[in-house]
Design an enzyme around this catalytic site. Structure first.
Site, PDB file in Angstrom:
ATOM      1  N   ARG A  15      12.120 -16.206 -17.952  1.00 25.20           N
ATOM      2  CA  ARG A  15      10.993 -16.462 -17.057  1.00 25.20           C
ATOM      3  C   ARG A  15      10.122 -17.471 -17.794  1.00 25.20           C
ATOM      4  O   ARG A  15      10.387 -18.656 -17.723  1.00 25.20           O
ATOM      5  CB  ARG A  15      10.279 -15.142 -16.739  1.00 25.20           C
ATOM      6  CG  ARG A  15       9.353 -15.217 -15.564  1.00 25.20           C
ATOM      7  CD  ARG A  15       8.768 -13.868 -15.193  1.00 25.20           C
ATOM      8  NE  ARG A  15       8.066 -13.224 -16.305  1.00 25.20           N
ATOM      9  CZ  ARG A  15       7.380 -12.083 -16.200  1.00 25.20           C
ATOM     10  NH1 ARG A  15       7.336 -11.455 -15.026  1.00 25.20           N
ATOM     11  NH2 ARG A  15       6.761 -11.552 -17.229  1.00 25.20           N
ATOM     12  N   LYS A  18      -4.434  -6.695 -15.511  1.00 26.01           N
ATOM     13  CA  LYS A  18      -4.336  -7.813 -14.566  1.00 26.01           C
ATOM     14  C   LYS A  18      -4.238  -7.259 -13.148  1.00 26.01           C
ATOM     15  O   LYS A  18      -4.061  -6.050 -12.943  1.00 26.01           O
ATOM     16  CB  LYS A  18      -3.110  -8.664 -14.902  1.00 26.01           C
ATOM     17  CG  LYS A  18      -1.793  -7.941 -14.773  1.00 26.01           C
ATOM     18  CD  LYS A  18      -0.659  -8.740 -15.388  1.00 26.01           C
ATOM     19  CE  LYS A  18       0.609  -7.929 -15.376  1.00 26.01           C
ATOM     20  NZ  LYS A  18       1.753  -8.591 -14.798  1.00 26.01           N
ATOM     21  N   TYR A  23       5.534   4.038  16.908  1.00 24.67           N
ATOM     22  CA  TYR A  23       6.160   2.774  17.334  1.00 24.67           C
ATOM     23  C   TYR A  23       7.665   2.830  17.173  1.00 24.67           C
ATOM     24  O   TYR A  23       8.188   3.321  16.165  1.00 24.67           O
ATOM     25  CB  TYR A  23       5.662   1.617  16.463  1.00 24.67           C
ATOM     26  CG  TYR A  23       4.276   1.129  16.792  1.00 24.67           C
ATOM     27  CD1 TYR A  23       3.976   0.604  18.051  1.00 24.67           C
ATOM     28  CD2 TYR A  23       3.272   1.152  15.834  1.00 24.67           C
ATOM     29  CE1 TYR A  23       2.699   0.136  18.344  1.00 24.67           C
ATOM     30  CE2 TYR A  23       2.000   0.672  16.105  1.00 24.67           C
ATOM     31  CZ  TYR A  23       1.720   0.169  17.366  1.00 24.67           C
ATOM     32  OH  TYR A  23       0.466  -0.295  17.637  1.00 24.67           O
ATOM     33  N   MET A  27      -0.498   0.372  11.540  1.00 23.91           N
ATOM     34  CA  MET A  27      -1.483  -0.365  10.735  1.00 23.91           C
ATOM     35  C   MET A  27      -2.560   0.552  10.153  1.00 23.91           C
ATOM     36  O   MET A  27      -2.926   0.433   8.982  1.00 23.91           O
ATOM     37  CB  MET A  27      -2.136  -1.464  11.584  1.00 23.91           C
ATOM     38  CG  MET A  27      -3.031  -2.369  10.767  1.00 23.91           C
ATOM     39  SD  MET A  27      -3.873  -3.615  11.760  1.00 23.91           S
ATOM     40  CE  MET A  27      -2.552  -4.725  12.173  1.00 23.91           C
TER      41      MET A  27
END
Ligand SMILES: Cc1ncc(COP(=O)(O)O)c(C=O)c1O
EC number: 5.1.1.1
Length: 357
Positions: A129, A33, A253, A301
């Site tokens: 679940r 999956k 950053y 990024m």
């Protein structure tokens, strides 16, 4: 061309599949999956089809993609259908179908099907679940049998804490399962990767390995089966810029890393837009020019910075492994406070390049 890519070793995938089968002594549905946990579902299914007992996916869209690519092996829908209207396609393509809720059972009873179904009847043995309540399980089984819409039923459940070897919860769940299935002479399936690797006493006609197929361990601690897994994905890129900085200079950053001595910094074409975790901290391991080193400062990024100070052979163009056969995805996951599942599934933008060994 930007040098970031993910190499996918299909031979390692087959090795891990065989290991799952050998360890469990059961038939194994390869869980592919979420695009085979980011490894490419169609290519992985094609690589495994000759030996796999079948595949498991999350939904009919994923199953149809496999059929469209020519995969003929059994495909189990792990959450069954989301709408009763999917039943026609399920029958047409011969998909196997989980029933985890009474509304699905009712839908089957009320739908005319051209061919009888293979149903995996899911019990909620304690994960809470999806899955039928233990008190409803036997009656649901009898109703499916009586419906004449079903040719085979497999009894299944799912463990919540099988990756915690000392936790009694898996034994408790197994006891609930055993009580619920008493007297039902059907095949059983409980094990995901951690269960089949860590709980050999769990009965299995079928296992459902996912993460171990991709060569990553679900355990934080050592495990004898995990030691035999072969990582399938190598996420790699190159150093695209080298900087020599004196002590006291910020890197990246937010100035999250300040050089504490004169340092050589390598900038690597890899960032969070590729799926590398932005929250990986300084110190997260990387391999550069064949030597282990570390991430420095914030991941941006498209780029991240690594330490080349003690890697004199590294320079512009040096290859960098972010995770793979040397830097295990589970190590990176641990450093970044996540799990290898998420690292793999989050991969994007980088081309997948398939290889054999
Ligand atoms: C029902 C079910 N079985 C098996 C698996 C495979 O789990 P793992 O990747 O831990 O082997 C999953 C994955 O979430 C699942 O939901």
């Amino acid at each position: 061309m930007r040098p970031a890519r993910a190499l996918i070793d299909l031979q390692a995938l087959r090795h891990n599949y065989q290991l799952a089968r050998e360890t469990s002594g059961a038939r194994a549905l390869a869980v592919i999956k979420a695009d085979a946990y980011g490894h490419g579902a169609v290519r992985c299914a094609q690589a495994l089809e000759a030996e796999a007992d079948g595949f498991a996916v999350a939904c009919i869209e994923e199953a149809l993609e496999l059929r469209a690519a020519g995969i003929r092996a059994p495909v189990l829908l792990l959450e069954g259908f989301f709408e009763a209207s999917e039943l026609q396609l399920i029958v047409e393509h011969g998909f196997w179908c989980v029933v985890h809720s009474l509304w699905q059972l009712e839908a089957i009873e009320q739908t005319a099907v051209a061919k009888p179904l293979t149903i995996w009847l899911k019990l909620d043995s304690g994960m809470h679940r999806v899955g039928l309540n233990p008190q409803d399980y036997q009656a649901a089984y009898q109703r499916l049998q009586a419906s004449t819409k079903v040719e085979k039923i497999v009894l299944m459940s799912h463990f919540a804490r099988a990756d915690e070897p000392d936790c009694p919860r898996s034994s408790e769940q197994l006891a609930v399962f055993e009580a619920a299935r008493q007297g039902l002479g059907a095949e059983v399936s409980l094990c995901n990767s951690p269960a089949l690797m860590g709980w050999p006493s769990v009965p299995s006609d079928w296992v459902r390995p996912g993460i171990m197929l991709y060569g990553a361990t679900p355990f934080e601690e050592g495990n004898s089966v995990a030691a035999r897994l072969q990582p399938v994905m190598t996420l790699e890129s190159k150093v695209i810029c080298v900087r020599e900085l004196p002590a006291g200079e910020p890197v990246g950053y937010g100035a999250k890393f300040i050089t504490d001595k004169p340092m050589r910094i390598g900038v690597v074409a890899m960032g969070y837009a590729d799926g590398y975790p932005r929250h990986a901290p300084t110190g997260t391991p990387v391999l550069v020019a064949g030597q282990r080193s570390r991430l420095l400062g914030r991941v941006s990024m498209d780029m991240l910075c690594i330490d080349l100070t003690d890697v004199p052979q590294a320079g512009l163009g040096s290859s960098v492994e972010l995770w793979g056969k040397n830097i295990l995805a589970s190590e990176v996951a641990l450093a970044a406070d996540t799990i290898p599942y998420q690292l793999f599934c989050n991969l994007r933008r980088v081309p997948l390049v398939y290889c054999e060994g």
